[in-house]
Design a protein around this motif. Structure first.
Motif, PDB file in Angstrom:
ATOM      1  N   LEU A  33     -12.857  -7.399   1.264  1.00 24.01           N
ATOM      2  CA  LEU A  33     -11.831  -7.546   2.290  1.00 24.01           C
ATOM      3  C   LEU A  33     -12.189  -6.693   3.497  1.00 24.01           C
ATOM      4  O   LEU A  33     -12.888  -5.688   3.377  1.00 24.01           O
ATOM      5  N   PRO A  34     -11.696  -7.054   4.679  1.00 26.09           N
ATOM      6  CA  PRO A  34     -11.910  -6.184   5.839  1.00 26.09           C
ATOM      7  C   PRO A  34     -11.151  -4.876   5.661  1.00 26.09           C
ATOM      8  O   PRO A  34     -10.168  -4.800   4.908  1.00 26.09           O
ATOM      9  N   GLY A  41      -8.590  -2.019   6.079  1.00 29.23           N
ATOM     10  CA  GLY A  41      -7.183  -2.118   6.448  1.00 29.23           C
ATOM     11  C   GLY A  41      -6.294  -1.765   5.275  1.00 29.23           C
ATOM     12  O   GLY A  41      -6.766  -1.334   4.211  1.00 29.23           O
ATOM     13  N   LEU A  42      -5.005  -1.986   5.453  1.00 27.60           N
ATOM     14  CA  LEU A  42      -4.022  -1.590   4.442  1.00 27.60           C
ATOM     15  C   LEU A  42      -4.200  -2.315   3.107  1.00 27.60           C
ATOM     16  O   LEU A  42      -4.179  -1.662   2.057  1.00 27.60           O
ATOM     17  N   PRO A  43      -4.368  -3.658   3.082  1.00 34.28           N
ATOM     18  CA  PRO A  43      -4.539  -4.313   1.773  1.00 34.28           C
ATOM     19  C   PRO A  43      -5.756  -3.779   1.008  1.00 34.28           C
ATOM     20  O   PRO A  43      -5.656  -3.502  -0.194  1.00 34.28           O
ATOM     21  N   ALA A  44      -6.893  -3.633   1.684  1.00 34.87           N
ATOM     22  CA  ALA A  44      -8.097  -3.128   1.019  1.00 34.87           C
ATOM     23  C   ALA A  44      -7.898  -1.691   0.552  1.00 34.87           C
ATOM     24  O   ALA A  44      -8.334  -1.312  -0.544  1.00 34.87           O
ATOM     25  N   THR A  45      -7.229  -0.885   1.363  1.00 36.33           N
ATOM     26  CA  THR A  45      -6.978   0.508   0.995  1.00 36.33           C
ATOM     27  C   THR A  45      -6.074   0.598  -0.224  1.00 36.33           C
ATOM     28  O   THR A  45      -6.294   1.415  -1.126  1.00 36.33           O
ATOM     29  N   ALA A  46      -5.040  -0.241  -0.266  1.00 39.20           N
ATOM     30  CA  ALA A  46      -4.114  -0.223  -1.405  1.00 39.20           C
ATOM     31  C   ALA A  46      -4.830  -0.607  -2.701  1.00 39.20           C
ATOM     32  O   ALA A  46      -4.614   0.011  -3.755  1.00 39.20           O
ATOM     33  N   LEU A  47      -5.695  -1.613  -2.630  1.00 38.71           N
ATOM     34  CA  LEU A  47      -6.443  -2.015  -3.818  1.00 38.71           C
ATOM     35  C   LEU A  47      -7.403  -0.914  -4.253  1.00 38.71           C
ATOM     36  O   LEU A  47      -7.545  -0.633  -5.457  1.00 38.71           O
ATOM     37  N   ALA A  48      -8.053  -0.275  -3.287  1.00 32.44           N
ATOM     38  CA  ALA A  48      -8.951   0.829  -3.615  1.00 32.44           C
ATOM     39  C   ALA A  48      -8.192   1.981  -4.255  1.00 32.44           C
ATOM     40  O   ALA A  48      -8.694   2.645  -5.171  1.00 32.44           O
TER      41      ALA A  48
END
Length: 299
Positions: A49-50, A52-59
């Motif tokens: 994912l680029p 951002g917030l969604p990628a950070t939350a998954l990480a």
């Protein structure tokens, strides 16, 4: 480079780590190993994912699982009063994914953690899944298998100390300077070569079949070339001489260590562990096996 690094990291998250956990302590970590791909799936997904917030939350979800694993290290480790070389190696393996995951969260958020470039943070993720988790684990397995044999036994014990030490020194080198990182690379390279030699001379011949012996031979041989590349890069960074780019290192050193060393090692040691369990059955004809199905952390 990004796509290649992501493939390498995904392999580490979804297969190498859970397979390695089964080798540490099957009785106490079997459930964790079985569930790990589910816990690692958000981390693997966030890579594609680029930022951002969604990628950070998954990480962050993956980081939580890695921190929980690191917190288990004191429980899984010594019930004795001293740390043996395999115990130190296992502790390093259990803690390393949490370092990788912390860097992943920062990189996915676009945050320059401790001032590091995002590319460096991105490369920290595979480094601590493979040089941290897998290399330390294999060093512990080799040390346990070789035991007190003359020559290679001492080398294997030194490997179980120096691989964790080299990994830590490389990490500290990030915060100090390129010369400190070079020292870490030298120690880590020596430790990895000290893993390769006993693997080739002692563990490989004891493999029960050609496939196992081939996997062990590949893992040992690959380390010679890939760690030379690591030394070349570290010397170049410290002295300014011509050296490979990060992209070239990912395609050679990184891919070689991930597939040729880490994957082949884990597959081979799982086969050795399965052979040991089979040999321990009362209805099976005994034969000599070089390892057990777990890393012993006590003398």
């Amino acid at each position: 480079m990004t796509a290649l690094v992501n493939v390498i990291v995904t392999l580490g998250m979804l297969y190498v780590v859970p397979a390695g956990l089964r080798l540490i302590d099957p009785a106490r970590l079997l459930r964790t190993a079985r569930l790990w791909p589910l816990a690692a799936a958000p981390g693997a997904l966030c890579l594609w994912l680029p930022r951002g917030l969604p990628a950070t939350a998954l990480a962050a979800l993956y980081a939580a699982a890695c921190l929980a694993l690191a917190a288990r290290a004191p429980v899984l480790l010594p019930r004795t009063r001293s740390l043996t070389p395999p115990a130190i190696a296992v502790a390093t393996a259990l803690v390393s994914p949490s370092i990788a995951a912390t860097a992943l969260v920062a990189e996915r958020a676009g945050y320059r953690l401790f001032g590091f470039d995002l590319d460096i943070l991105a490369l920290t993720v595979p480094h601590f899944h493979f040089a941290g988790f897998t290399a330390a684990l294999v060093a512990g397995l080799v040390c346990r298998a070789v035991g007190g044999r003359a020559g290679t036994g001492g080398l294997a014990r030194w490997a179980a100390y120096s691989v964790p030490a080299g990994t830590l020194l490389v990490l500290l080198g990030y915060f100090v300077d390129d010369w400190a990182e070079l020292l870490g690379a030298v120690v880590l390279t020596g430790g990895m070569w000290a893993v390769a030699l006993p693997t080739w001379r002692e563990v490989r011949p004891a493999g029960a079949d050609r496939t196992t012996r081939t996997l062990l031979a590949t893992s040992a041989a690959v380390l010679v070339a890939t760690m030379l590349l690591a030394l070349w890069w570290a010397v170049g960074e410290a002295t300014g001489i011509t050296h490979p780019t990060l992209t070239w290192m990912a395609a050679t050193h990184g891919l070689g260590n991930a597939l040729g060393f880490a994957l082949c090692s884990v597959l081979a040691w799982r086969r050795l562990a399965a052979d040991t369990r089979l040999a321990d059955r009362p209805d099976h004809r005994p034969r000599t096996i070089a390892t057990t199905d777990r890393v012993e952390t006590s003398p």
